[in-house]
Design a protein around this motif. Structure first.
Motif, short mmCIF file in Angstrom:
data_model
loop_
_atom_site.label_atom_id
_atom_site.label_comp_id
_atom_site.label_asym_id
_atom_site.label_seq_id
_atom_site.Cartn_x
_atom_site.Cartn_y
_atom_site.Cartn_z
N ALA A 149 -110.10 40.41 -12.54
CA ALA A 149 -108.81 39.41 -13.09
C ALA A 149 -109.45 38.12 -13.66
O ALA A 149 -109.26 37.61 -14.37
N ARG A 150 -110.89 38.04 -12.95
CA ARG A 150 -111.19 36.61 -13.85
C ARG A 150 -112.24 37.63 -15.04
O ARG A 150 -112.10 36.26 -16.15
N ARG A 152 -109.81 38.84 -17.53
CA ARG A 152 -108.91 38.47 -17.98
C ARG A 152 -108.46 37.41 -18.33
O ARG A 152 -108.13 36.32 -18.77
N THR A 250 -101.43 42.52 -16.56
CA THR A 250 -101.86 41.82 -15.39
C THR A 250 -101.85 43.17 -14.36
O THR A 250 -102.51 43.28 -13.66
N ASP A 253 -105.62 43.64 -13.11
CA ASP A 253 -106.01 42.64 -11.51
C ASP A 253 -105.99 43.57 -10.72
O ASP A 253 -107.18 42.98 -9.18
N SER A 254 -105.48 44.64 -10.20
CA SER A 254 -105.92 45.51 -9.01
C SER A 254 -106.75 46.77 -8.82
O SER A 254 -106.85 46.90 -8.14
N ARG A 272 -114.73 46.49 -19.31
CA ARG A 272 -114.05 44.72 -19.27
C ARG A 272 -113.98 44.01 -20.53
O ARG A 272 -112.95 43.05 -20.61
#
Ligand SMILES: O=C(O)CCC(=O)/C=C/C=C(\O)C(=O)O
Ligand SMILES: [Fe+2]
Length: 312
Positions: A149-150, A152, A250, A253-254, A272
């Motif tokens: 998530a970071r 993104r 999103t 993120d998981s 990434r």
């Protein structure tokens, strides 16, 4: 501002342990398509997200990501050595804009980069010094890694900052999808290897040649099906590309570091760079993936992808 993105897998084994001619021909066609896409878009600035393989970043200080205002390539695996044509003024502006948006960005005024950065610049632009570039290192190898998530969030902030520049910007991602090449790991490494991973002594030409031979042998074993490394995972790779194509960013993120490594291998974290680049493009507005190529290429130890995307 208009924006575009290109994702391109890299491999140190290109030209050294090539797959069958029909596979090479399909890759060449996809890469030529990406070149044509870039020529038509005619970017004024390239933001290049790429990993490092213990040539520039070491455990002495290992940031999750780092933007360079100047950068030099080491020239590993036959890629060019020397300075990248970094647009220092744009890099500083993007660094400030990213920090202003709450991302704790590390900045390097002299970044050392390897084939992860040099190869896409050579393949797509004909050299490491042909286009104004802002290099952004994204750690995709050295655990512990930050949450996806970071990454993104980094891509989003940097994309928003880039939009303010008002220049045609290409967000370029360099990284294999699933793959498990023999990149050294600190945990459990013998003392001499651990010392090199922490301190980063530049390898002698003999040591570099030995390391490169080790990767070539690993590619031969991967292709022969005799490797103990985690195999390429086309289903996982295509799930990633599906999310990128549909703009479902999103979803990442998981994704956890442990699951990514288990499904895609120790270097699957290089995706990434792709997530950052597409998050940057998405931050400038809705986009469309205009081309998508994927092939599992064991000889290159790569779930190999080429994709292009453009803001609508
Ligand atoms: O072992 C060494 O000395 C170098 C290993 C290395 O750099 C491998 C890189 C592999 C990739 O970049 C990749 O497959 O993505
Ligand atoms: Fe890599």
């Amino acid at each position: 501002m208009t924006a575009a993105a290109v994702g391109l897998s890299h491999s140190p084994l290109i030209g050294k342990n090539d797959p069958a001619p029909d596979v090479l021909a399909r890759v060449d066609e996809a890469v030529e398509g990406a070149r044509e896409f870039i020529r038509a878009y005619d970017p004024e600035l390239v933001v290049l997200y790429a990993p490092d393989h213990y040539n520039g970043f070491f455990y002495k200080e290992m940031p999750p990501f780092c933007l360079a205002t100047e950068a030099h390539a080491v020239g590993d695996f036959g890629t060019s050595a020397g300075p990248l044509s970094v647009d220092t003024a744009a890099a500083r502006t993007l660094a400030q804009g990213t920090l202003d948006r709450g991302i704790d960005l590390t900045v390097s005024a002299r970044m050392t980069v390897d084939h992860g950065f040099a190869q896409p610049l050579e393949v797509l632009f004909g050299g490491i010094d042909r286009v104004p570039v802002v290099p952004v290192f994204v750690n995709g190898v050295a655990t512990p890694l930050c949450p996806v998530a970071r990454i993104r969030a980094l891509g989003t902030a940097l994309g928003e900052a880039a939009a303010e520049l008002g220049r045609r910007t290409l967000f370029l991602a360099s990284g294999g999808l699933s793959h498990d090449p023999p990149v050294p790991v600190l945990d459990g490494a013998p003392p001499r290897v651990a010392e090199a991973l922490v301190e980063g002594h530049p390898p002698t030409p003999e040591q570099r040649a030995k390391g490169e031979q080790r990767v070539i042998r690993a590619g031969q074993e991967y292709a022969a099906g005799t490797s103990a490394m985690i195999p390429i995972n086309p289903a996982w790779d295509n799930r990633l590309l599906d999310h990128l194509e549909k703009g479902e960013l999103t979803e990442f993120d998981s994704w956890t570091v442990a699951a990514m490594a288990a499904e895609g291998g120790g270097s699957a974290h290089e995706v990434r760079a792709w997530i950052a680049a597409f998050a940057s493009l998405a931050a400038t507005g809705p986009y469309e993936m205009t081309s998508r190529f994927y092939e599992a290429i064991p000889a290159w130890i790569a779930g190999f992808a080429v994709a292009t995307a453009q803001g609508r």
